[in-house]
Scaffold this active site. Structure first.
Site, PDB file in Angstrom:
ATOM      1  N   CYS A 103       0.839  -1.205   0.000  1.00  0.00           N
ATOM      2  CA  CYS A 103       0.000   0.000   0.000  1.00  0.00           C
ATOM      3  C   CYS A 103       0.875   1.256   0.000  1.00  0.00           C
ATOM      4  O   CYS A 103       2.023   1.226   0.414  1.00  0.00           O
ATOM      5  CB  CYS A 103      -0.872   0.018   1.239  1.00  0.00           C
ATOM      6  SG  CYS A 103      -1.865  -1.452   1.434  1.00  0.00           S
ATOM      7  N   ARG A 159       4.351   0.504  -6.473  1.00  0.00           N
ATOM      8  CA  ARG A 159       4.298  -0.464  -5.381  1.00  0.00           C
ATOM      9  C   ARG A 159       3.214  -1.522  -5.611  1.00  0.00           C
ATOM     10  O   ARG A 159       3.192  -2.529  -4.937  1.00  0.00           O
ATOM     11  CB  ARG A 159       4.004   0.267  -4.058  1.00  0.00           C
ATOM     12  CG  ARG A 159       5.071   1.267  -3.693  1.00  0.00           C
ATOM     13  CD  ARG A 159       4.545   2.299  -2.724  1.00  0.00           C
ATOM     14  NE  ARG A 159       4.397   1.778  -1.386  1.00  0.00           N
ATOM     15  CZ  ARG A 159       5.318   1.868  -0.439  1.00  0.00           C
ATOM     16  NH1 ARG A 159       6.461   2.472  -0.701  1.00  0.00           N
ATOM     17  NH2 ARG A 159       5.112   1.380   0.747  1.00  0.00           N
ATOM     18  N   TRP A 197      -3.203  -2.369  -1.526  1.00  0.00           N
ATOM     19  CA  TRP A 197      -2.887  -3.711  -2.017  1.00  0.00           C
ATOM     20  C   TRP A 197      -3.617  -4.646  -1.063  1.00  0.00           C
ATOM     21  O   TRP A 197      -3.230  -4.775   0.094  1.00  0.00           O
ATOM     22  CB  TRP A 197      -1.374  -3.935  -1.986  1.00  0.00           C
ATOM     23  CG  TRP A 197      -0.968  -5.312  -2.368  1.00  0.00           C
ATOM     24  CD1 TRP A 197      -1.038  -6.436  -1.591  1.00  0.00           C
ATOM     25  CD2 TRP A 197      -0.436  -5.732  -3.607  1.00  0.00           C
ATOM     26  NE1 TRP A 197      -0.582  -7.517  -2.290  1.00  0.00           N
ATOM     27  CE2 TRP A 197      -0.210  -7.122  -3.524  1.00  0.00           C
ATOM     28  CE3 TRP A 197      -0.129  -5.068  -4.800  1.00  0.00           C
ATOM     29  CZ2 TRP A 197       0.318  -7.857  -4.577  1.00  0.00           C
ATOM     30  CZ3 TRP A 197       0.396  -5.803  -5.841  1.00  0.00           C
ATOM     31  CH2 TRP A 197       0.615  -7.174  -5.732  1.00  0.00           C
ATOM     32  N   ASN A 217      -0.794   1.051   5.918  1.00  0.00           N
ATOM     33  CA  ASN A 217       0.023   0.137   5.128  1.00  0.00           C
ATOM     34  C   ASN A 217       0.543  -0.929   6.094  1.00  0.00           C
ATOM     35  O   ASN A 217       1.070  -0.588   7.143  1.00  0.00           O
ATOM     36  CB  ASN A 217       1.202   0.918   4.516  1.00  0.00           C
ATOM     37  CG  ASN A 217       2.183   0.014   3.808  1.00  0.00           C
ATOM     38  OD1 ASN A 217       1.869  -1.131   3.495  1.00  0.00           O
ATOM     39  ND2 ASN A 217       3.375   0.531   3.550  1.00  0.00           N
ATOM     40  N   GLY A 218       0.375  -2.217   5.758  1.00  0.00           N
ATOM     41  CA  GLY A 218       0.868  -3.273   6.640  1.00  0.00           C
ATOM     42  C   GLY A 218      -0.265  -4.144   7.150  1.00  0.00           C
ATOM     43  O   GLY A 218      -1.333  -4.204   6.545  1.00  0.00           O
ATOM     44  N   GLU A 268      23.600 -19.562   5.928  1.00  0.00           N
ATOM     45  CA  GLU A 268      23.350 -18.233   5.356  1.00  0.00           C
ATOM     46  C   GLU A 268      24.073 -17.152   6.162  1.00  0.00           C
ATOM     47  O   GLU A 268      24.640 -16.211   5.604  1.00  0.00           O
ATOM     48  CB  GLU A 268      21.834 -17.982   5.306  1.00  0.00           C
ATOM     49  CG  GLU A 268      21.386 -16.543   5.039  1.00  0.00           C
ATOM     50  CD  GLU A 268      21.817 -15.987   3.692  1.00  0.00           C
ATOM     51  OE1 GLU A 268      22.415 -16.719   2.883  1.00  0.00           O
ATOM     52  OE2 GLU A 268      21.583 -14.783   3.457  1.00  0.00           O
ATOM     53  N   LYS A 298      26.749 -14.597   4.652  1.00  0.00           N
ATOM     54  CA  LYS A 298      26.555 -13.146   4.712  1.00  0.00           C
ATOM     55  C   LYS A 298      27.794 -12.475   5.279  1.00  0.00           C
ATOM     56  O   LYS A 298      28.266 -11.465   4.769  1.00  0.00           O
ATOM     57  CB  LYS A 298      25.325 -12.894   5.588  1.00  0.00           C
ATOM     58  CG  LYS A 298      24.453 -11.751   5.255  1.00  0.00           C
ATOM     59  CD  LYS A 298      23.417 -11.917   4.185  1.00  0.00           C
ATOM     60  CE  LYS A 298      23.941 -12.397   2.873  1.00  0.00           C
ATOM     61  NZ  LYS A 298      22.940 -12.932   1.978  1.00  0.00           N
ATOM     62  N   GLU A 335      30.827 -12.694   2.779  1.00  0.00           N
ATOM     63  CA  GLU A 335      30.803 -11.938   1.519  1.00  0.00           C
ATOM     64  C   GLU A 335      30.955 -10.441   1.720  1.00  0.00           C
ATOM     65  O   GLU A 335      31.459  -9.764   0.837  1.00  0.00           O
ATOM     66  CB  GLU A 335      29.582 -12.291   0.658  1.00  0.00           C
ATOM     67  CG  GLU A 335      28.252 -11.862   1.155  1.00  0.00           C
ATOM     68  CD  GLU A 335      27.113 -12.268   0.201  1.00  0.00           C
ATOM     69  OE1 GLU A 335      27.310 -12.347  -1.011  1.00  0.00           O
ATOM     70  OE2 GLU A 335      26.000 -12.472   0.703  1.00  0.00           O
ATOM     71  N   HIS A 347      32.117 -33.848  15.008  1.00  0.00           N
ATOM     72  CA  HIS A 347      32.662 -34.680  13.920  1.00  0.00           C
ATOM     73  C   HIS A 347      33.763 -33.940  13.159  1.00  0.00           C
ATOM     74  O   HIS A 347      34.072 -34.291  12.028  1.00  0.00           O
ATOM     75  CB  HIS A 347      31.531 -35.094  12.979  1.00  0.00           C
ATOM     76  CG  HIS A 347      30.475 -35.902  13.676  1.00  0.00           C
ATOM     77  ND1 HIS A 347      30.684 -37.203  14.091  1.00  0.00           N
ATOM     78  CD2 HIS A 347      29.227 -35.581  14.092  1.00  0.00           C
ATOM     79  CE1 HIS A 347      29.604 -37.654  14.706  1.00  0.00           C
ATOM     80  NE2 HIS A 347      28.708 -36.684  14.717  1.00  0.00           N
ATOM     81  N   LYS A 366      25.917  -8.842  -8.559  1.00  0.00           N
ATOM     82  CA  LYS A 366      24.549  -9.052  -8.099  1.00  0.00           C
ATOM     83  C   LYS A 366      23.886 -10.179  -8.879  1.00  0.00           C
ATOM     84  O   LYS A 366      23.138 -10.970  -8.327  1.00  0.00           O
ATOM     85  CB  LYS A 366      23.753  -7.747  -8.253  1.00  0.00           C
ATOM     86  CG  LYS A 366      22.337  -7.809  -7.717  1.00  0.00           C
ATOM     87  CD  LYS A 366      22.329  -7.971  -6.209  1.00  0.00           C
ATOM     88  CE  LYS A 366      20.934  -8.196  -5.644  1.00  0.00           C
ATOM     89  NZ  LYS A 366      20.970  -8.829  -4.320  1.00  0.00           N
TER      90      LYS A 366
HETATM   91  O1  M6R Z   1      19.829 -14.023  -8.213  1.00  0.00           O
HETATM   92  P1  M6R Z   1      19.995 -15.318  -7.486  1.00  0.00           P
HETATM   93  O2  M6R Z   1      19.100 -15.424  -6.300  1.00  0.00           O
HETATM   94  O3  M6R Z   1      19.821 -16.516  -8.371  1.00  0.00           O
HETATM   95  O4  M6R Z   1      21.465 -15.319  -6.949  1.00  0.00           O
HETATM   96  C1  M6R Z   1      21.989 -16.435  -6.302  1.00  0.00           C
HETATM   97  C2  M6R Z   1      23.280 -16.092  -5.599  1.00  0.00           C
HETATM   98  O5  M6R Z   1      24.226 -15.624  -6.532  1.00  0.00           O
HETATM   99  C3  M6R Z   1      23.085 -15.035  -4.514  1.00  0.00           C
HETATM  100  O6  M6R Z   1      22.124 -15.434  -3.582  1.00  0.00           O
HETATM  101  C4  M6R Z   1      24.401 -14.767  -3.800  1.00  0.00           C
HETATM  102  O7  M6R Z   1      24.777 -15.882  -3.044  1.00  0.00           O
HETATM  103  C5  M6R Z   1      24.272 -13.517  -2.915  1.00  0.00           C
HETATM  104  N1  M6R Z   1      25.429 -12.684  -3.081  1.00  0.00           N
HETATM  105  C6  M6R Z   1      24.120 -13.837  -1.479  1.00  0.00           C
HETATM  106  O8  M6R Z   1      24.042 -12.725  -0.682  1.00  0.00           O
END
Ligand code: M6R
Length: 608
Positions: free
Chosen positions: A2, A27, A74, A98-99, A480, A484, A487, A503, A603
């Protein structure tokens, strides 16, 4: 998602409000409306469908007031009809929202018992009645809002105008964005700077929990405890850019903070919030009852979303799930049962390995369902069904809001399949849907830990290696978390299933090793406590991300604890992703790294 606009000034505002709503069309919405005060009395015009319908109605019945609120809706609770369109109003107050108001059912029952009559299917209408109820007790408009806000649960932004108060506009923010715009003799409220760009580039963003009282002369800000607050003015370039960082230093921070809103929006796309059932917004080209297995393939963070979903599909839909990273799956010559289901998960929808896995599965006679954020992407185009994540553009290279939206979609699919296959009865489905609806509010709650996480990041920034541990769905979340941190901070980190510790990885533990343990108090918690004791016995620095009970029941010496709110364990990985992301973000910021564009990463990975 919204859109909200509000203006308080000296001349008629309805046309300006519609102009501003046009900038929020991106949106997505299905109805719209405006309310103003004419001769001191609340008046509204609302229309189903696009803004041109509202504009046509306003031509027939022009609204003249100099204070007003507008909204693009929405639909979440209730169909996209004119009657359900915002603003919602009583004879005292009109509100746009909104929400999601999570506790709307109980509030509605309480207010109905006190004589309030509800006319719509929406959750928003309870806000109008709650404020009215406070005003009927003799409170001023402002005190009524102050009394009503703490009673609302969920993630939301609100704007109010009041009968007989031509110089008053009030806004509130909890988990969904809201900004104040500063004009000359006119003040504005908007869902984002883009909505305000036609009027001003001087903006103040509300912090979570804030509310604000606007008159034509200025703004008074209050924090969540109702105390006056100072909030800075910033200059935006919003008119030139469709995507900006808001008041955040980095896109990643903005995207982390958008999560309650975009996850709420995504859930609303797949759930019927009123009846408490999953309602998939597409026809499936197969019958979930006939499936014998699901295959999931993806890369990076999207792969971890798939790994979490494996637990959900197995538990709720009673379907075996095979999952592999796409770069391996595509070359494995994996045998697949004809007519089976392949789910691919991708933010960009262009990842080369994931696309190749999709094509391989198609050749093997699989139905292809893709969970993608970019709906015009190649993966979306080549799929039989596209389950959209409604995260909006994700700019930071480190995936955050796309991840939690992927989880939201996959959770809805797992519950929907479970119900279609008869593995879940209607009562259990409704319980799980209620748990899902509470996710945006719990994510917003997790933001309250940010100052503590920022302080902890200063310690983490000194580490050479970090270990993340978890069990159940918190195991993929541990993977994950490690990804994170790696990276964006370049600190070496590994995620492990907590039971795997002895192990091998336990050999790494010494006084210098931070071990982040993701452990809500759930069915496997006691097992995780044993693993934490093993770490503590070797001097490892344990950081617990868990609820109050987890902290209380574990009797382990913690280096730090990040307290999460209590929640049902089923989908806890969704809100628990928030502190995990914030920890990586703040560590990278402390270390002075390029958070949004980390070295060597892209990206969208369109090569093998
Ligand atoms: O666009 P995608 O979701 O297919 O991308 C997959 C990975 O390249 C992506 O998730 C990557 O691991 C990110 N940098 C993680 O933060």
């Amino acid at each position: 998602m919204c859109g909200i606009v509000g203006i308080v000034g000296a001349s008629p505002v309805a046309e300006q409000i519609v102009e501003s709503l046009r900038r929020l069309e991106y949106r997505g919405y299905d109805s719209a409306g405006v309310a103003t005060l004419e001769n001191g009395r609340l008046t509204r015009v609302r229309a189903e469908g696009k803004l041109k319908n509202l504009a046509a109605k306003l031509q027939e019945h022009p609204l003249k007031g100099a204070v007003g609120i507008g909204h693009t809706r929405w639909a979440t609770h209730g169909r996209p009809t004119e009657n359900n369109a915002h603003p919602h109003a009583t004879d005292r107050v009109a509100v746009v929202h909104n929400g999601i108001i999570e506790n709307f059912r109980e509030l509605r029952e309480e207010l109905t018992a006190r004589g309030h009559v509800f006319k719509t299917e929406t959750d928003t209408e309870v806000v109008a009645h709650l404020v009215t109820d406070e005003m009927q007790k003799g409170h001023s408009a402002r005190d009524a809002v102050a009394a009503a806000l703490p009673r609302l649960r969920g993630a939301f932004a609100l704007a109010f105008i009041f009968n007989g108060e031509p110089d008053l506009l009030i806004g509130a923010r909890q988990g969904a964005p809201l900004a104040v715009g500063w004009g000359e003799g006119e003040m504005y409220l908007g869902s984002d700077a883009l909505a305000l760009a036609p009027f001003t580039n001087t903006i103040t963003y509300l912090d979570d929990g804030d509310w604000v009282v606007l008159t034509p002369k200025g703004a008074q800000f209050f924090d969540a405890s109702g105390l006056p607050a100072r909030r800075a003015k910033v200059q935006t370039q919003a008119s030139a850019f469709l995507v900006d960082k808001g008041n955040h230093r980095h896109f990643m921070a903005k995207e982390i903070h958008e999560q309650p809103e975009v996850v709420g929006r995504t859930l609303a796309h797949y759930l019927d919030m009123s009846s408490g059932a999953v309602r998939l917004p597409f026809e499936l080209p197969f019958d979930p009852k006939t499936l014998t297995r699901i295959t999931i393939s993806a890369c990076g963070t999207a792969y971890y979303a798939g790994l979490i979903a494996k637990y959900w599909f197995e538990r709720y839909a009673r379907l075996p799930v095979e999952i592999d990273v796409a770069s391996e799956f595509r070359y494995r010559d994996a045998p697949m049962v004809d007519g089976g289901l392949m789910i691919v998960v991708s933010q960009s929808g262009e990842t080369a390995d994931t696309l190749a896995a999709l094509r391989y599965a198609k050749e093997q006679g699989q139905h292809i369902l893709s969970v993608v954020n970019v709906q015009t992407s190649t993966i979306a185009r080549e799929s039989d069904v596209v389950a959209a994540t409604l995260a909006g553009p994700e700019i930071g290279v480190a995936s955050t809001k796309a991840f939690t939206c992927q989880l939201a979609v996959l959770a809805c699919l797992a519950v929907g399949f479970g119900s279609a296959r008869g593995a879940l009865d209607a009562t259990r489905e409704a319980e799980l849907v209620a748990d899902l609806i509470s996710m945006p509010g719990l994510m917003a709650e997790a933001f309250k830990r940010e100052p503590q996480i920022e302080a902890l990041a200063r310690d983490l920034a000194k580490a050479k290696d970090v270990l993340y541990l978890g069990r159940g769905t918190n195991y993929p979340l541990a993977l994950e978390g490690a990804l994170k941190l790696k990276e964006i901070s370049y600190i070496h980190a590994e995620g492990y299933a907590a039971g795997e510790l002895k192990h091998g990885p336990i050999a790494l533990i010494d006084e210098a090793m931070p071990v982040i343990v993701l452990a809500p108090f759930d069915a496997v918690f006691e097992k995780t406590v044993s693993n934490m004791q093993e770490v503590a016995a070797r001097g490892g620095k344990i950081v617990l991300i868990g609820d109050a009970r987890a902290k209380h029941e574990s009797a382990v010496p913690f280096f730090a604890t990040i307290a999460m709110p209590d929640m049902a364990p089923d989908f806890a990985a969704i809100p628990y992703a928030v502190p995990v992301q914030m920890l990586a973000y703040h560590t990278a910021v402390v270390m002075g790294k390029d958070v949004d564009q980390p070295r060597n990463l892209a990206k969208s990975v369109t090569v093998e």
